[in-house]
Write a protein that holds these residues in place. Structure first.
Motif, PDB file in Angstrom:
ATOM      1  N   ASN A  98      43.512  41.264  85.176  1.00  0.00           N
ATOM      2  CA  ASN A  98      42.982  42.447  84.517  1.00  0.00           C
ATOM      3  C   ASN A  98      43.736  42.584  83.198  1.00  0.00           C
ATOM      4  OD1 ASN A  98      43.043  46.051  85.231  1.00  0.00           O
ATOM      5  ND2 ASN A  98      41.673  44.893  83.943  1.00  0.00           N
ATOM      6  N   TRP A  99      43.021  42.442  82.089  1.00  0.00           N
ATOM      7  CA  TRP A  99      43.598  42.611  80.757  1.00  0.00           C
ATOM      8  C   TRP A  99      43.366  44.057  80.346  1.00  0.00           C
ATOM      9  CZ3 TRP A  99      46.421  39.095  78.039  1.00  0.00           C
ATOM     10  CH2 TRP A  99      46.429  37.782  78.535  1.00  0.00           C
ATOM     11  N   VAL A 100      44.451  44.783  80.119  1.00  0.00           N
ATOM     12  CA  VAL A 100      44.368  46.210  79.817  1.00  0.00           C
ATOM     13  C   VAL A 100      45.093  46.502  78.505  1.00  0.00           C
ATOM     14  CG1 VAL A 100      44.919  48.544  80.637  1.00  0.00           C
ATOM     15  CG2 VAL A 100      44.326  46.750  82.281  1.00  0.00           C
ATOM     16  N   ASN A 101      44.424  47.254  77.632  1.00  0.00           N
ATOM     17  CA  ASN A 101      45.010  47.682  76.362  1.00  0.00           C
ATOM     18  C   ASN A 101      45.927  48.864  76.648  1.00  0.00           C
ATOM     19  OD1 ASN A 101      45.585  48.493  73.732  1.00  0.00           O
ATOM     20  ND2 ASN A 101      43.463  48.446  73.061  1.00  0.00           N
ATOM     21  N   ASP A 102      47.173  48.802  76.153  1.00  0.00           N
ATOM     22  CA  ASP A 102      48.096  49.916  76.377  1.00  0.00           C
ATOM     23  C   ASP A 102      47.819  51.101  75.449  1.00  0.00           C
ATOM     24  OD1 ASP A 102      49.199  49.167  73.884  1.00  0.00           O
ATOM     25  OD2 ASP A 102      50.951  48.210  74.806  1.00  0.00           O
TER      26      ASP A 102
END
Length: 161
Positions: A98-102
């Motif tokens: 899961n690639w999540v933008n902070d």
């Protein structure tokens, strides 16, 4: 390699955001489908008794996708490198990232972080767009090694119909 994955995640998120915001006219036909959605129209025409589908941001029914955008509006969360171990009428299970933008200090300049996850799809029901097909309506993500700030170990989201 990580930079390429980050660039791909950002590019796909941007495209998804624009497509969701603009929305094609009902008579529009896409010039070319992205490789991961290429089989979607065929899957959507299959009669009942075929695999349950996962509906993506473009309203295509997909079976065992390797990538999936969770945040269609802004592309700030997506799944990649999905490897499915189960796909049946009751549930589907995969491992991936899961690639999540902070979003720090705000999403446009935030950084994407990769979190390994186990993905489980369930609660299949008839798809409104193609009533002869069933689609999963719920997704569960279980983070196996770290997780985004403020997220519990397991999160559950409804999926669109």
């Amino acid at each position: 390699m990580r930079r390429k994955a980050l660039f791909t995640a950002v590019a796909l998120g941007t495209v998804g955001s624009l497509a969701a915001a603009l929305g094609p006219p009902s008579s529009a036909v896409p010039a070319a489908a992205p490789p991961s959605a290429a089989a979607a129209p065929q899957a959507a025409r299959q009669p009942a008794g075929h695999p349950v589908v996962l509906v993506d941001c473009f309203w295509h029914g997909r079976v065992r996708p390797t990538d999936f955008v969770l945040a269609c509006g802004d592309g700030n969360s997506r799944l990649s490198s999905l490897h499915w171990s189960r796909w049946n009428r009751a549930e589907a299970v995969a491992r991936g990232d899961n690639w999540v933008n902070d979003c720090k200090p705000y999403c446009a300049v935030g950084h994407f972080h990769r979190y390994p996850v186990v993905v489980r799809l369930d609660h299949s029901q008839s798809w409104k767009k193609h009533p002869s097909l069933r689609h999963y309506t719920r997704i569960h993500l279980t983070y196996t090694d770290g997780r985004p700030d403020g997220f519990p170990r397991t999160v559950t989201y409804p999926l669109w119909n």
